[in-house]
Motif scaffolding. Structure first.
Motif, mmCIF file in Angstrom:
data_model
loop_
_atom_site.group_PDB
_atom_site.id
_atom_site.type_symbol
_atom_site.label_atom_id
_atom_site.label_comp_id
_atom_site.label_asym_id
_atom_site.label_seq_id
_atom_site.Cartn_x
_atom_site.Cartn_y
_atom_site.Cartn_z
ATOM 1 N N MET A 162 0.718 -1.421 -0.104
ATOM 2 C CA MET A 162 -0.041 -0.235 0.079
ATOM 3 C C MET A 162 0.910 1.075 -0.067
ATOM 4 N N LEU A 163 1.790 1.177 0.969
ATOM 5 C CA LEU A 163 2.983 2.317 0.998
ATOM 6 C C LEU A 163 3.371 2.454 -0.490
ATOM 7 N N ARG A 164 3.902 1.506 -1.002
ATOM 8 C CA ARG A 164 4.712 1.591 -2.329
ATOM 9 C C ARG A 164 3.777 2.046 -3.381
ATOM 10 N N LEU A 165 2.509 1.866 -3.502
ATOM 11 C CA LEU A 165 1.613 2.259 -4.366
ATOM 12 C C LEU A 165 1.103 3.718 -4.072
ATOM 13 N N PHE A 166 1.153 4.018 -2.823
ATOM 14 C CA PHE A 166 1.004 5.447 -2.390
ATOM 15 C C PHE A 166 2.161 6.502 -2.790
ATOM 16 N N GLN A 167 3.247 5.824 -2.705
ATOM 17 C CA GLN A 167 4.344 6.776 -2.794
ATOM 18 C C GLN A 167 4.611 7.107 -4.153
ATOM 19 N N HIS A 168 4.136 5.853 -5.254
ATOM 20 C CA HIS A 168 4.502 6.070 -6.597
ATOM 21 C C HIS A 168 3.152 6.701 -7.421
ATOM 22 N N GLY A 169 2.319 7.183 -6.493
ATOM 23 C CA GLY A 169 0.896 7.978 -7.010
ATOM 24 C C GLY A 169 0.089 6.782 -7.780
ATOM 25 N N GLU A 170 0.567 5.599 -7.415
ATOM 26 C CA GLU A 170 -0.429 4.553 -8.146
ATOM 27 C C GLU A 170 -1.627 4.050 -7.376
ATOM 28 N N GLY A 171 -1.770 4.520 -6.082
ATOM 29 C CA GLY A 171 -2.853 4.373 -5.055
ATOM 30 C C GLY A 171 -3.896 5.427 -5.229
ATOM 31 N N SER A 172 -3.979 6.442 -5.893
ATOM 32 C CA SER A 172 -4.829 7.175 -6.191
ATOM 33 C C SER A 172 -5.202 7.253 -7.665
ATOM 34 N N TYR A 173 -6.304 7.819 -7.763
ATOM 35 C CA TYR A 173 -6.978 7.928 -9.371
ATOM 36 C C TYR A 173 -7.215 9.192 -9.835
ATOM 37 N N GLN A 174 -6.857 9.606 -11.049
ATOM 38 C CA GLN A 174 -7.211 10.815 -11.482
ATOM 39 C C GLN A 174 -8.582 11.104 -11.841
ATOM 40 N N PHE A 175 -9.453 11.963 -11.078
ATOM 41 C CA PHE A 175 -10.754 12.173 -11.197
ATOM 42 C C PHE A 175 -11.000 13.551 -12.031
ATOM 43 N N PHE A 176 -10.085 14.491 -11.503
ATOM 44 C CA PHE A 176 -10.343 15.861 -12.129
ATOM 45 C C PHE A 176 -9.196 16.191 -13.128
#
Lengths: 223, 296
Positions: free
Chosen positions: B239-253
Motif C-alpha cells: 500500500m505504501l509503495r502504491l501510495f508513494q508512486h502515485g498509483e494508489g490514487s486515481y485521477q478524477f479531475f
C-alpha cells in the motif's frame, strides 16, 4: 490527484493527543477511590446516552462531562469524557467516530476544568456554564464532521466544510439546546453533589510530630 | 479468526483501515472491499453486514450528494442548473458523481472494517493487551465497562419504582416526559457515587497499586499469528509503495484518467488481495483440515 494525507495526519494527531492524555494519567498517581470515582462518572456519562436515544442529538453526556471537569479538574474531566465515549461504544458499536468522540468529549471535560479553574468553585456562574454547554453542542458536531470532511469530501474548502456541517446541523442544534437545558435544570445540584464527593476524596496527611500543633491551631481558629 | 491473538488481529484490521484512508483508486478499493466481505463471511457476520447495508447506503448517498454539490472541478457537465445566491451556478458533473461514488465505497470499507473488528476482537483479550501498555488506563476502562450494565440495571429499577409512584414516562408532552426523567439522573448519580467508594475500597483490598499487575491470560503466539502479522505487514508495504508512486490514487479531475496506470499496479493489487485473504484462508483451513489446524 486527490490528497488523502490530511485525513491520515488528522487521525494521527487525534490519536497522539488522546494517547498523551492517557500517558499523563498513567504517570499521575491516583488513589483507588479516585480511580473508582472517575470510572463511575465515565460509566454514568456513557450510560446517559441511552435514555434519550429516541431523540437524535439529545444526550446529556456533554453536559455531564463538562460538570465533571468543572468539579474535578481538567485532566479527570478529559478522562471521564474520553472513557465515556470509548466504553459506551463497546455497547453501541465502535466505528471511525470513536477517536473523534473521545477527543470531543474529552475536550469538553477539559474545558469544564478550565472554567472551574478560572471562576473558582465558590463563584459558581450558572450562565457561563449554560453558554459553554450550549456551544459545546456545536463544537462537538464540528469536531465529528471534521474527519468525515477531510476523508470523503473534495475539494477541502470552507464552503464544502459548511455543506458537510449543514447535513447534521439539526442534530447539533438539538444537542446544544439539550445541553443548555440540562445545565439549567440540573447543573447547580449536580455540582453541589459532586463537590461533596470531591471533598470526601481529598485526604491530607500530617506528620505525627506536627499533629499536636496543627490541632491546637485549628482549635484556636474555631474559637 | 476469533482464535487469533489481539496483536495479529489488530495489525490486519489496521491495514484494512489504513488502506481505506490512504487509497482512492477504485480498483484497489474493490480489492479491499472484496477481501473484507470474505473476512466478514468467514467471521459469520455477512448477514449482519447485509442488514446494516441500508444504513451504510444512506450515509454513502449523503457523501455522494455533498461531493456532487460542492465539487465544480469536473469537465463533463451532466446538468446545468440556475445561478443560486451565495453559491453560484449549480452544476452536476460526471467526475464529481464518480468521485462521490468512490468516496462512498471508502466509507463502506471503513464501516465494514469496524464491523469486522466488533465481530472478531474479544474485548477481554483486547483489554489485556492494552494493560501491557497502559495498565492504569486499562484498569479504568475495565471498571467503566463493568459499571455501565450495572448502572443500567439500577436505572431501570429506579424507573420502575418511580412508575409505581405514578410517574409516567410515556405520556404527556415531549418536555413533560423529559422532565419526568431528570430525577432519575440525580438518583442514579447519588447511588452510583456512593457505590464507587465501596468499589475503591474493594480494589484497594485486592492490592491495587501495591506492585506490578498480575496477568490472568497466558498469551502464546502460534504460527498462524506470525503468518497473519507477516501478511498484514506485506500488504501495508504494498500500500505504501502504491501510495508513494502515485498509483494508489486515481485521477478524477478535470477528466477521469485511465483505470490501470501500469502493469506493476495490477500485480501489486493482485498480491495485496492474496495477502489480505491470508487470515481468511487460514481460518477456513483451521475449520476444515485437522492436520492444518494442528500445524498452525
Amino acid at each position: 490527484m486527490v490528497n488523502t494525507q490530511w485525513s491520515l495526519y488528522s487521525l494521527i494527531i487525534v490519536l497522539a493527543a488522546v494517547g498523551s492524555f492517557y500517558l499523563w494519567y498513567e504517570r499521575h498517581s491516583s488513589s483507588p477511590k479516585e480511580v473508582a470515582v472517575i470510572a463511575t462518572l465515565a460509566a454514568l456519562a456513557g450510560l446517559s446516552r441511552i435514555p434519550f436515544a429516541a431523540v437524535p442529538g439529545l444526550q446529556p453526556t456533554t453536559f455531564l462531562v463538562l460538570i465533571c471537569g468543572y468539579v474535578f479538574g481538567a485532566v479527570p474531566g478529559f478522562m471521564v469524557g474520553s472513557l465515556a465515549a470509548l466504553t459506551s461504544n463497546l455497547f453501541l458499536g465502535q466505528g471511525p467516530w470513536t477517536p473523534w468522540q473521545m477527543i470531543a468529549w474529552g475536550l469538553a471535560g477539559f474545558c469544564g476544568g478550565v472554567i472551574g479553574r478560572i471562576k473558582g468553585k465558590k463563584s459558581f456562574s450558572r450562565w457561563l456554564l449554560v453558554s459553554a454547554a450550549f456551544f459545546w453542542g456545536f463544537i462537538f458536531g464540528a469536531i465529528l464532521n471534521f474527519w468525515h470532511w477531510l476523508t470523503f469530501v473534495y475539494p477541502l474548502t470552507l464552503s464544502s466544510y459548511l455543506a458537510a456541517m449543514l447535513t447534521g446541523i439539526w442534530f447539533d442544534a438539538v444537542h446544544s439546546v439539550g445541553n443548555a437545558l440540562f445545565t439549567m435544570l440540573l447543573g447547580e445540584e449536580l455540582i453541589k453533589l459532586l463537590s461533596r464527593f470531591k471533598r470526601r476524596l481529598t485526604v491530607s496527611s500530617l506528620p505525627v510530630e506536627r499533629l499536636g500543633r496543627e490541632v491546637i491551631k485549628e482549635n484556636e481558629k474555631i474559637i | 479468526m476469533q482464535s487469533l491473538q489481539t496483536l495479529s488481529l489488530c495489525s490486519y484490521l489496521l491495514v484494512l483501515f489504513a488502506g481505506a484512508v490512504l487509497l482512492t483508486h477504485p480498483l484497489l478499493l474493490l480489492v479491499l472491499l472484496t477481501a473484507l466481505i470474505a473476512a466478514l463471511a468467514e467471521a459469520e457476520g455477512l448477514k449482519q453486514w447485509r442488514k446494516s447495508l441500508k444504513y451504510f447506503l444512506a450515509m454513502i448517498m449523503l457523501v455522494m450528494i455533498i461531493n456532487t454539490l460542492v465539487n465544480r472541478m469536473g469537465a463533463t457537465v451532466l446538468f446545468l442548473g440556475p445561478v443560486l445566491p451565495f453559491w453560484g451556478r449549480f452544476a452536476v458533473t460526471l467526475e464529481a458523481l464518480c468521485f462521490g461514488l468512490v468516496m462512498g465505497c471508502r466509507l463502506l470499507i471503513v464501516f465494514s472494517a469496524f464491523m469486522l473488528s466488533n465481530l472478531v476482537l474479544n474485548p477481554d483479550k483486547a483489554l489485556f493487551a492494552l494493560a501491557g501498555l497502559f495498565p492504569r488506563s486499562a484498569m479504568l476502562l475495565a471498571l467503566t465497562a463493568k459499571t455501565i450494565p450495572f448502572l443500567g440495571q439500577q436505572m431501570q429499577r429506579a424507573g420502575e419504582i418511580q412508575q409505581c409512584r405514578g410517574v409516567n414516562y410515556y405520556r404527556g408532552s415531549f418536555l413533560h416526559r423529559i422532565k419526568n426523567k431528570l430525577p432519575l439522573i440525580k438518583v442514579l448519580f447519588l447511588s452510583a457515587l456512593e457505590g464507587s467508594f465501596n468499589l475503591g475500597e474493594s480494589i484497594q483490598a485486592r492490592a491495587y497499586g501495591s506492585g506490578a499487575r498480575s496477568s490472568y491470560f497466558h498469551v502464546s503466539f502460534l504460527p498462524r499469528d506470525f503468518l497473519v502479522i507477516a501478511s498484514s505487514l506485506g500488504a501495508a508495504v504494498l500500500m505504501l509503495r502504491l501510495f508513494q508512486h502515485g498509483e494508489g490514487s486515481y485521477q478524477f479531475f478535470p477528466r477521469m484518467g485511465t483505470l490501470i496506470i501500469s502493469k506493476g499496479q495490477l500485480v501489486s493489487a493482485a498480491l495485496m488481495f492474496f495477502l489480505l485473504l491470508v487470515p481468511v484462508l487460514l481460518s477456513r483451513g483451521w475449520k476444515k483440515w485437522d492436520y492444518f489446524k494442528w500445524k498452525i
